[in-house]
Write a protein that holds these residues in place. Structure first.
Motif, mmCIF file in Angstrom:
data_model
loop_
_atom_site.group_PDB
_atom_site.id
_atom_site.type_symbol
_atom_site.label_atom_id
_atom_site.label_comp_id
_atom_site.label_asym_id
_atom_site.label_seq_id
_atom_site.Cartn_x
_atom_site.Cartn_y
_atom_site.Cartn_z
ATOM 1 N N GLY A 11 43.002 24.589 95.338
ATOM 2 C CA GLY A 11 42.987 25.537 94.240
ATOM 3 C C GLY A 11 42.820 26.992 94.614
ATOM 4 O O GLY A 11 42.772 27.857 93.742
ATOM 5 N N PHE A 12 42.743 27.293 95.900
ATOM 6 C CA PHE A 12 42.598 28.678 96.335
ATOM 7 C C PHE A 12 43.955 29.364 96.374
ATOM 8 O O PHE A 12 44.973 28.728 96.657
ATOM 9 C CB PHE A 12 41.976 28.749 97.736
ATOM 10 C CG PHE A 12 40.551 28.328 97.785
ATOM 11 C CD1 PHE A 12 39.544 29.239 97.484
ATOM 12 C CD2 PHE A 12 40.203 27.023 98.109
ATOM 13 C CE1 PHE A 12 38.216 28.855 97.521
ATOM 14 C CE2 PHE A 12 38.879 26.627 98.143
ATOM 15 C CZ PHE A 12 37.885 27.545 97.839
ATOM 16 N N GLN A 13 43.963 30.673 96.125
ATOM 17 C CA GLN A 13 45.167 31.475 96.328
ATOM 18 C C GLN A 13 45.208 31.833 97.804
ATOM 19 O O GLN A 13 44.255 32.403 98.324
ATOM 20 C CB GLN A 13 45.146 32.737 95.479
ATOM 21 C CG GLN A 13 46.361 33.626 95.672
ATOM 22 C CD GLN A 13 47.651 32.959 95.258
ATOM 23 O OE1 GLN A 13 47.729 32.359 94.199
ATOM 24 N NE2 GLN A 13 48.667 33.041 96.102
ATOM 25 N N VAL A 14 46.291 31.501 98.472
ATOM 26 C CA VAL A 14 46.410 31.688 99.917
ATOM 27 C C VAL A 14 47.572 32.628 100.222
ATOM 28 O O VAL A 14 48.648 32.504 99.635
ATOM 29 C CB VAL A 14 46.646 30.326 100.617
ATOM 30 C CG1 VAL A 14 46.858 30.513 102.114
ATOM 31 C CG2 VAL A 14 45.503 29.373 100.341
ATOM 32 N N PHE A 15 47.329 33.558 101.125
ATOM 33 C CA PHE A 15 48.368 34.431 101.655
ATOM 34 C C PHE A 15 48.525 34.058 103.116
ATOM 35 O O PHE A 15 47.558 34.115 103.872
ATOM 36 C CB PHE A 15 47.963 35.900 101.525
ATOM 37 C CG PHE A 15 47.793 36.335 100.101
ATOM 38 C CD1 PHE A 15 48.859 36.849 99.394
ATOM 39 C CD2 PHE A 15 46.567 36.205 99.476
ATOM 40 C CE1 PHE A 15 48.703 37.232 98.076
ATOM 41 C CE2 PHE A 15 46.397 36.585 98.165
ATOM 42 C CZ PHE A 15 47.470 37.101 97.459
#
Length: 75
Positions: A11-15
């Motif tokens: 559920g994390f936003q990852v770049f």
């Protein structure tokens, strides 16, 4: 390539920095709403600055929740 998929699945936003656009497309395909591929060459100041701007624009004043670096280069 699998490393950024785990936090995205949680559920994390990852770049994720990638050397080529095609790599980014393949990497983001399993989690397109949570994983943003960012073109990045760790030996090129312009791509570093652009990647930092992309992340800063997305996370704003709160900043990123974490940072992992697995970049390699030959010297």
């Amino acid at each position: 390539i699998c490393t950024p998929l785990h936090p995205a699945a949680k559920g994390f936003q990852v770049f994720a920095g990638v050397p080529r656009d095609a790599d980014g497309e393949a990497l983001a395909a399993p989690a397109p709403d949570r994983l943003t591929a960012v073109r990045l060459d760790i030996t090129d100041a312009a791509t570093i600055s652009a990647a930092a701007g992309t992340v800063a624009g997305a996370v704003g004043r709160r900043g990123p929740g974490g940072l992992a670096n697995n970049a390699l280069t030959d010297v």
